[in-house]
Design a protein around this motif. Sequence first.
Motif, mmCIF file in Angstrom:
data_model
loop_
_atom_site.group_PDB
_atom_site.id
_atom_site.type_symbol
_atom_site.label_atom_id
_atom_site.label_comp_id
_atom_site.label_asym_id
_atom_site.label_seq_id
_atom_site.Cartn_x
_atom_site.Cartn_y
_atom_site.Cartn_z
ATOM 1 N N ASP A 60 3.266 -5.202 3.899
ATOM 2 C CA ASP A 60 3.490 -3.756 3.785
ATOM 3 C C ASP A 60 3.797 -3.399 2.343
ATOM 4 O O ASP A 60 3.341 -2.367 1.831
ATOM 5 C CB ASP A 60 4.654 -3.319 4.682
ATOM 6 C CG ASP A 60 4.294 -3.316 6.158
ATOM 7 O OD1 ASP A 60 5.233 -3.281 6.979
ATOM 8 O OD2 ASP A 60 3.093 -3.355 6.474
ATOM 9 N N CYS A 61 4.575 -4.237 1.706
ATOM 10 C CA CYS A 61 4.932 -3.990 0.303
ATOM 11 C C CYS A 61 3.679 -3.972 -0.561
ATOM 12 O O CYS A 61 3.524 -3.095 -1.408
ATOM 13 C CB CYS A 61 5.912 -5.060 -0.163
ATOM 14 S SG CYS A 61 6.472 -4.861 -1.860
ATOM 15 N N GLU A 62 2.805 -4.931 -0.365
ATOM 16 C CA GLU A 62 1.572 -4.983 -1.163
ATOM 17 C C GLU A 62 0.746 -3.716 -0.988
ATOM 18 O O GLU A 62 0.055 -3.284 -1.917
ATOM 19 C CB GLU A 62 0.743 -6.203 -0.758
ATOM 20 C CG GLU A 62 1.369 -7.529 -1.160
ATOM 21 C CD GLU A 62 0.557 -8.712 -0.682
ATOM 22 O OE1 GLU A 62 -0.468 -8.506 -0.012
ATOM 23 O OE2 GLU A 62 0.959 -9.853 -0.973
ATOM 24 N N ARG A 63 0.823 -3.110 0.194
ATOM 25 C CA ARG A 63 0.073 -1.874 0.461
ATOM 26 C C ARG A 63 0.858 -0.632 0.051
ATOM 27 O O ARG A 63 0.348 0.479 0.177
ATOM 28 C CB ARG A 63 -0.275 -1.794 1.952
ATOM 29 C CG ARG A 63 -1.269 -2.844 2.417
ATOM 30 C CD ARG A 63 -1.730 -2.542 3.836
ATOM 31 N NE ARG A 63 -0.670 -2.731 4.810
ATOM 32 C CZ ARG A 63 -0.526 -3.801 5.551
ATOM 33 N NH1 ARG A 63 -1.388 -4.813 5.420
ATOM 34 N NH2 ARG A 63 0.446 -3.911 6.431
ATOM 35 N N GLY A 64 2.092 -0.833 -0.407
ATOM 36 C CA GLY A 64 2.909 0.306 -0.797
ATOM 37 C C GLY A 64 3.495 1.066 0.374
ATOM 38 O O GLY A 64 3.948 2.201 0.204
ATOM 39 N N GLU A 65 3.509 0.452 1.527
ATOM 40 C CA GLU A 65 4.032 1.104 2.730
ATOM 41 C C GLU A 65 5.508 0.738 2.879
ATOM 42 O O GLU A 65 5.872 -0.192 3.585
ATOM 43 C CB GLU A 65 3.218 0.677 3.961
ATOM 44 C CG GLU A 65 1.771 1.107 3.874
ATOM 45 C CD GLU A 65 0.921 0.561 5.022
ATOM 46 O OE1 GLU A 65 -0.285 0.840 5.044
ATOM 47 O OE2 GLU A 65 1.471 -0.155 5.887
ATOM 48 N N MET A 66 6.327 1.490 2.186
ATOM 49 C CA MET A 66 7.744 1.178 2.077
ATOM 50 C C MET A 66 8.582 2.097 2.950
ATOM 51 O O MET A 66 8.223 3.247 3.186
ATOM 52 C CB MET A 66 8.200 1.289 0.623
ATOM 53 C CG MET A 66 7.284 0.597 -0.362
ATOM 54 S SD MET A 66 6.968 -1.150 0.022
ATOM 55 C CE MET A 66 8.529 -1.867 -0.422
ATOM 56 N N ASN A 67 9.702 1.579 3.408
ATOM 57 C CA ASN A 67 10.591 2.347 4.278
ATOM 58 C C ASN A 67 11.710 3.053 3.515
ATOM 59 O O ASN A 67 12.162 4.122 3.931
ATOM 60 C CB ASN A 67 11.204 1.415 5.330
ATOM 61 C CG ASN A 67 10.167 0.772 6.220
ATOM 62 O OD1 ASN A 67 9.695 -0.325 5.948
ATOM 63 N ND2 ASN A 67 9.773 1.451 7.274
ATOM 64 N N TYR A 68 12.180 2.436 2.447
ATOM 65 C CA TYR A 68 13.282 3.006 1.672
ATOM 66 C C TYR A 68 12.983 2.848 0.182
ATOM 67 O O TYR A 68 12.402 1.842 -0.232
ATOM 68 C CB TYR A 68 14.603 2.303 2.005
ATOM 69 C CG TYR A 68 14.976 2.371 3.471
ATOM 70 C CD1 TYR A 68 14.761 1.296 4.320
ATOM 71 C CD2 TYR A 68 15.545 3.527 3.994
ATOM 72 C CE1 TYR A 68 15.096 1.364 5.650
ATOM 73 C CE2 TYR A 68 15.890 3.606 5.333
ATOM 74 C CZ TYR A 68 15.660 2.515 6.154
ATOM 75 O OH TYR A 68 15.993 2.595 7.486
ATOM 76 N N TRP A 69 13.447 3.838 -0.590
ATOM 77 C CA TRP A 69 13.210 3.854 -2.029
ATOM 78 C C TRP A 69 14.508 4.104 -2.775
ATOM 79 O O TRP A 69 15.384 4.851 -2.301
ATOM 80 C CB TRP A 69 12.227 4.956 -2.410
ATOM 81 C CG TRP A 69 10.831 4.701 -1.971
ATOM 82 C CD1 TRP A 69 10.295 5.006 -0.754
ATOM 83 C CD2 TRP A 69 9.782 4.090 -2.734
ATOM 84 N NE1 TRP A 69 8.977 4.615 -0.718
ATOM 85 C CE2 TRP A 69 8.629 4.060 -1.921
ATOM 86 C CE3 TRP A 69 9.708 3.572 -4.024
ATOM 87 C CZ2 TRP A 69 7.419 3.521 -2.361
ATOM 88 C CZ3 TRP A 69 8.506 3.040 -4.466
ATOM 89 C CH2 TRP A 69 7.376 3.021 -3.633
ATOM 90 N N GLY A 70 14.602 3.502 -3.956
ATOM 91 C CA GLY A 70 15.681 3.841 -4.855
ATOM 92 C C GLY A 70 15.303 5.036 -5.711
ATOM 93 O O GLY A 70 14.189 5.568 -5.607
ATOM 94 N N GLU A 71 16.232 5.441 -6.585
ATOM 95 C CA GLU A 71 16.026 6.623 -7.422
ATOM 96 C C GLU A 71 15.224 6.303 -8.685
ATOM 97 O O GLU A 71 14.698 7.203 -9.320
ATOM 98 C CB GLU A 71 17.374 7.227 -7.799
ATOM 99 C CG GLU A 71 18.169 7.785 -6.625
ATOM 100 C CD GLU A 71 17.500 9.014 -6.032
ATOM 101 O OE1 GLU A 71 17.473 9.136 -4.786
ATOM 102 O OE2 GLU A 71 16.987 9.843 -6.813
ATOM 103 N N GLY A 72 15.176 5.041 -9.049
ATOM 104 C CA GLY A 72 14.406 4.637 -10.216
ATOM 105 C C GLY A 72 15.259 4.437 -11.455
ATOM 106 O O GLY A 72 16.351 4.995 -11.590
ATOM 107 N N THR A 73 14.727 3.621 -12.355
ATOM 108 C CA THR A 73 15.357 3.402 -13.657
ATOM 109 C C THR A 73 14.256 3.420 -14.711
ATOM 110 O O THR A 73 13.178 2.860 -14.507
ATOM 111 C CB THR A 73 16.148 2.073 -13.682
ATOM 112 O OG1 THR A 73 16.844 1.952 -14.922
ATOM 113 C CG2 THR A 73 15.242 0.866 -13.495
ATOM 114 N N LEU A 74 14.532 4.087 -15.836
ATOM 115 C CA LEU A 74 13.508 4.306 -16.848
ATOM 116 C C LEU A 74 13.452 3.138 -17.823
ATOM 117 O O LEU A 74 14.475 2.709 -18.362
ATOM 118 C CB LEU A 74 13.790 5.592 -17.609
ATOM 119 C CG LEU A 74 12.805 5.966 -18.711
ATOM 120 C CD1 LEU A 74 11.412 6.199 -18.136
ATOM 121 C CD2 LEU A 74 13.297 7.208 -19.454
ATOM 122 N N VAL A 75 12.237 2.660 -18.044
ATOM 123 C CA VAL A 75 11.975 1.621 -19.038
ATOM 124 C C VAL A 75 11.057 2.212 -20.101
ATOM 125 O O VAL A 75 9.990 2.733 -19.780
ATOM 126 C CB VAL A 75 11.315 0.387 -18.386
ATOM 127 C CG1 VAL A 75 10.847 -0.603 -19.456
ATOM 128 C CG2 VAL A 75 12.273 -0.281 -17.417
#
Length: 123
Positions: A104-119
Amino acid sequence: QLELAESGGGLVQPGGTLRLSCVGSQFTFNSYAIGWFRQAPGKERETVSCISTGGFTTNYANSVKGRFTISRDTSKNTVDLQMNSLQPEDTGTYYCAASKTRRDCERGEMNYWGEGTLVTVSS
């Protein structure tokens, strides 16, 4: 509800390194596959790397193979992304996310997401 929090982003020069960390809010964190995704301004989100629930299976985008390493510490409910030899094209917001399986991860089918961090990779 699983909450995810990323940390470790920042500004780095080309060729530099950063280590991103994703921590989960609940003990169920370890029952999820975890992925790192990134999105650059004006571009679509892309999958960077995924790791299985036990941490034994990983996969990487071709653009980061040999430079990035994903790992997880089940005792700390964390998944880290070690990023070496960073290049300007690695710039973007990096998100960690949880899915039921690594497929599912490889397909981008995710259940929960974080807010993100900028690089930001820039001289």
